[in-house]
Design a protein around this motif. Sequence first.
Motif, PDB file in Angstrom:
ATOM      1  N   ILE A  97       0.836  -1.206   0.000  1.00  0.00           N
ATOM      2  CA  ILE A  97       0.000   0.000   0.000  1.00  0.00           C
ATOM      3  C   ILE A  97       0.872   1.258   0.000  1.00  0.00           C
ATOM      4  O   ILE A  97       0.613   2.226  -0.704  1.00  0.00           O
ATOM      5  CB  ILE A  97      -0.978  -0.030   1.202  1.00  0.00           C
ATOM      6  CG1 ILE A  97      -1.983  -1.168   0.993  1.00  0.00           C
ATOM      7  CG2 ILE A  97      -1.694   1.305   1.367  1.00  0.00           C
ATOM      8  CD1 ILE A  97      -2.947  -1.404   2.126  1.00  0.00           C
TER       9      ILE A  97
ATOM     10  N   VAL B  38       2.385   1.746  -3.455  1.00  0.00           N
ATOM     11  CA  VAL B  38       1.390   2.256  -4.405  1.00  0.00           C
ATOM     12  C   VAL B  38       1.222   3.766  -4.223  1.00  0.00           C
ATOM     13  O   VAL B  38       1.187   4.521  -5.189  1.00  0.00           O
ATOM     14  CB  VAL B  38       0.035   1.536  -4.225  1.00  0.00           C
ATOM     15  CG1 VAL B  38      -1.057   2.228  -5.035  1.00  0.00           C
ATOM     16  CG2 VAL B  38       0.144   0.079  -4.652  1.00  0.00           C
ATOM     17  N   SER B  39       1.204   4.179  -2.978  1.00  0.00           N
ATOM     18  CA  SER B  39       0.969   5.605  -2.723  1.00  0.00           C
ATOM     19  C   SER B  39       2.154   6.457  -3.158  1.00  0.00           C
ATOM     20  O   SER B  39       2.018   7.635  -3.438  1.00  0.00           O
ATOM     21  CB  SER B  39       0.638   5.831  -1.253  1.00  0.00           C
ATOM     22  OG  SER B  39       1.800   5.626  -0.489  1.00  0.00           O
TER      23      SER B  39
ATOM     24  N   LEU C 111      -1.470  -2.330  -9.881  1.00  0.00           N
ATOM     25  CA  LEU C 111      -1.931  -3.092  -8.725  1.00  0.00           C
ATOM     26  C   LEU C 111      -3.073  -4.001  -9.158  1.00  0.00           C
ATOM     27  O   LEU C 111      -4.033  -3.561  -9.792  1.00  0.00           O
ATOM     28  CB  LEU C 111      -2.405  -2.159  -7.611  1.00  0.00           C
ATOM     29  CG  LEU C 111      -2.819  -2.876  -6.327  1.00  0.00           C
ATOM     30  CD1 LEU C 111      -1.625  -3.556  -5.667  1.00  0.00           C
ATOM     31  CD2 LEU C 111      -3.471  -1.914  -5.342  1.00  0.00           C
TER      32      LEU C 111
ATOM     33  N   ILE D   4      -9.169  -2.224  -3.665  1.00  0.00           N
ATOM     34  CA  ILE D   4      -8.764  -0.978  -4.289  1.00  0.00           C
ATOM     35  C   ILE D   4      -9.668   0.171  -3.881  1.00  0.00           C
ATOM     36  O   ILE D   4      -9.226   1.297  -3.721  1.00  0.00           O
ATOM     37  CB  ILE D   4      -8.690  -1.179  -5.811  1.00  0.00           C
ATOM     38  CG1 ILE D   4      -7.512  -2.109  -6.088  1.00  0.00           C
ATOM     39  CG2 ILE D   4      -8.502   0.137  -6.523  1.00  0.00           C
ATOM     40  CD1 ILE D   4      -7.381  -2.583  -7.479  1.00  0.00           C
TER      41      ILE D   4
ATOM     42  N   GLU E 265      -8.901   0.787   0.685  1.00  0.00           N
ATOM     43  CA  GLU E 265      -7.734   1.204   1.470  1.00  0.00           C
ATOM     44  C   GLU E 265      -6.665   1.959   0.717  1.00  0.00           C
ATOM     45  O   GLU E 265      -5.881   2.677   1.304  1.00  0.00           O
ATOM     46  CB  GLU E 265      -7.028  -0.027   2.037  1.00  0.00           C
ATOM     47  CG  GLU E 265      -7.932  -1.053   2.614  1.00  0.00           C
ATOM     48  CD  GLU E 265      -7.164  -2.336   2.873  1.00  0.00           C
ATOM     49  OE1 GLU E 265      -5.958  -2.256   3.171  1.00  0.00           O
ATOM     50  OE2 GLU E 265      -7.760  -3.402   2.744  1.00  0.00           O
ATOM     51  N   VAL E 266      -6.624   1.733  -0.589  1.00  0.00           N
ATOM     52  CA  VAL E 266      -5.416   2.153  -1.278  1.00  0.00           C
ATOM     53  C   VAL E 266      -5.524   3.560  -1.849  1.00  0.00           C
ATOM     54  O   VAL E 266      -6.506   3.922  -2.466  1.00  0.00           O
ATOM     55  CB  VAL E 266      -5.092   1.152  -2.405  1.00  0.00           C
ATOM     56  CG1 VAL E 266      -3.747   1.459  -3.029  1.00  0.00           C
ATOM     57  CG2 VAL E 266      -5.120  -0.265  -1.872  1.00  0.00           C
TER      58      VAL E 266
END
Length: 693
Positions: free
Chosen positions: A365, A368-369, A376, A383, A386-387
Motif C-alpha cells: 500500500i 502504491v501511494s 496493482l 482498491i 484502502e489504497v
Amino acid sequence: MKDIRYLKGVGPKRAGILAKIGISRIDDLFFYFPRKWEDRKLIKTRIPPGFAFLEPSVVFRGKVVSIKDVYTSTNLRIFRAVLAAGDAEIEALWYKRHNPRYDVFAGIRKLVAPGAEIWITGRPDDPLFNTKISVEEFYSCADTEAQALHINRIVPVYPITEGISSKFMRKAISEAIAERGEAVPEILPMSLAAGRGLMTRQQALTAIHFPESYFELLEARKRFIYEELFLMCVAWAIKRKQTKRIRKGYSYEIRKNLLTPFKENLKFEFTLSQKRAINRIFSDMQAPSPMARLLEGEVGSGKTVVAMCALLLAVENGYQGAFMAPTEILAEQHFITFEKFLKNMNVKFALLTSRIRSEERINIIEKVSKGGIDILIGTHAVIQDEVEFRNLRMIVIDEQHRFGVRQRAALRQKGEQADLLIMTATPIPRTLFLALYGDLDLSVLNEMPPGRTPVKTIMAEEEYAFAQVLKEVSGGRQAYAVYPVIEEGDLKGLKSVKKEFERLKKIFKGFKLDMIHGQMPGKEKKRIMEDFANRKTDILVSTSVIEVGIDVPNATVMVVNNAEQFGLASLHQLRGRVGRGNIESKCFLVADLKTPEARQRIEVICSISSGFELSEKDIYMRGAGDILGMRQHGDMELKIADIFADASVLRLAIEDRNAILKTDPRLLKPEHSELRKKLFELYSEKWNIIDLS
Ligand code: ADP
Ligand code: MG
C-alpha cells in the motif's frame, strides 16, 4: 408546489412517515404507483390474459346475522360475523392479538353489529367454497364514499410502510387528484405521445390509481412504463455528453518501450478484433475526455491481453494502473498471467488480496501511494477501500457488467479523471446495452484466438452424459456436474447438489469428487476451487456458483442437470467454464422439457454457440435479469417498468430519444421544457447530471 401536510386527512405525523418514502409534496403522491391492483368488483368477468398485475379478490355485501367472539388457547382472538345476502351466507373472520388492557375488536364491533349492512373484502380461508373470509377491509353500506374508493371496483394496492395503509393511500391520492390532478403537466412532446398512441398524462394519472376498467388500467400502465423508460434513456444520453465534456488534463504518447517487448513475450498474434479494440482504447486514452468503455468478449476471446495493453500504455507514460477482478482467485490468476507476459520487463506490479497480510500488505500500500508500483492487481474491495494511488490513470474492471453508473462515479473519485475499461463475458443485448450503459462506449471481441473449437452443447440422458464424463476423467481430464439447488426440497422435484454429491461418489468410485455451493464460507469455496484448478479433484459437483469462476483448461466436460431451470444467459455462462484449453469440450444438458419455452431454450442453446447471437434472441431477455445483475445494479430504481419484460417499449423509447435529441440536443425548445424539468428533477442528484444549457 404544495406541501403534503396541507392535504386533507394528512397531519404532521403522517406527513413525517410519507417523507420517509419520498413523498413530501402533494404531487409526489401521484407517482407513488400501486404495487398491484385488486379486482373488487362484485360481479366479475374473468380477468383476461396479460394482467399479471391484477388479482381477483373476494367481495361480499350482506347483512350481519350474528356475531361471536372466539377464544383460542393462544394469544389470538377471533371475531366472527355471519353475513347473509339473499340465499348466500358467509362467515367473516377478523384475527387480532389479545390485549388485556382493551377490547381489540372495539372498532369493528361498532360497525359490525347484527342488522347492519356491510361490505367486506379479503381472502377466503376455504378457497374452494369462498364461505370463510379473512377480512382485510370492511365498510358500512351507508358509506357511499368508501364504496366509490375501496369497494366494487378495481382497487390499487400500494407498497405499505409502517403507519401507512393502502386504505389511507387511496384516500390521500384521490384527494390529491381532486385537488391538483388538473395541474399535472404533460411532459412528453405532443407529437411523441400521440405518435405512440399513449394516454395523456392526466388521464393516465387517474387511471393508474383508480381505473374504470381492465383496459384503462392497461393503457395507463403502458403510458407510465413508456414515460419511465424514456426519461431514463434521455438521462443516459445527457450523462454521456457530460462525460465527454470532462477534460482529464493529461495525455498519453505511444512510446512502445513497454508495448513492444510485451508483444514479443506473447508469442502469438492479436486477432483482428483484439487489434481493433486496442486501437479504439488507445485513441480513447489519447482523447481529451476520460475513456469509459465496455469490452465485451466471449470467455476465452482474449480480453486480458487487451487490458494489459491499455495498462502498459499508461505505465509507459509514467502513470499507474489498477486491474480489478471480482474474486480473489481470479485476481491471483491474473497475477500469474502478468508474471508470464511481463517477464523480463521493467514493470512493477503487485497483487493485493486478503491473503496478503500485515507487513507485506502495508509495504504494498505504501509503495502504491508513492508510485513504486505501476500496476496493482486485486479485487474491487481492496482498491476501493484502502489504497491511495499516486497517479492512477487507468482502471480495468474484469467480469463486471454489474457495475452501475453510481459505482462508476464513485470509482472516478478515486482515480479522478482516470480512464476506465470494464470487461465482461456476458453478452448484453444491444437494446439493454443502450439502456443501461448509455454512458459507455462498446468494443466487442467477436472472434476467438485460432485453434479453439467451440464447446459442443448436447441434450442427453443422464446415463449417456455420465458415461462421457467417465471417459474424460479416466483419460485424466476433469468435469463439472451442475445442479439447480443446494438442498432437496429447496424447490420440489429438482436434483440437489448435496444429495447428488453422495450418489455421484458411488457412481464415480475411484475418482476424487468435491462439492461447492453458495452457502459455504468464502474460504472453503476458495480452497475447493483451487483444489480443482490444481487437479486435486476430478469432478466438481456444484450449483451455478462456478459461473464466474476460474480458468481450468483441463476441465473438458460439464453436465448441467435440470437444465430447464436455467435461463439462456446462465447456460451460456456455465458452458463457458469448459473449452478453455485446446481440447474439444462438451456440455451435456440433462433436462425435463415440460414447457414449450424450456424446449425452445434448450434447442437454441444447443444450436447457437455465439453468445452475441444468443443475446439477440427474445427468450434470452427473459430470465437474463438476474445474471445481468440488474437487481443489484442500483441504477434501476424503476417504479413501474421492467426492462426485461418491457424490452419492446424500451426499444421504442431509445428510438424516440435519439430522434428528439437529434433535433434538440439540449432540450431547449419550448415543447421540451416540461420534459427537461422532469428529467433534472429525477436524475440530477441521482446521477450527478448537470444542466447543459
Ligand atoms: P477472456 O476473454 O475470457 O478473459 P483470456 O484473456 O483469459 O480470455 O484469454 C484466454 C486465453 O487465450 C489466454 O490463455 C490468452 O493468453 C490466450 N490468448 C489471448 N489472445 C490470444 C491470441 N490472439 N492468440 C492466441 N491466444 C490468445
Ligand atoms: Mg477473463
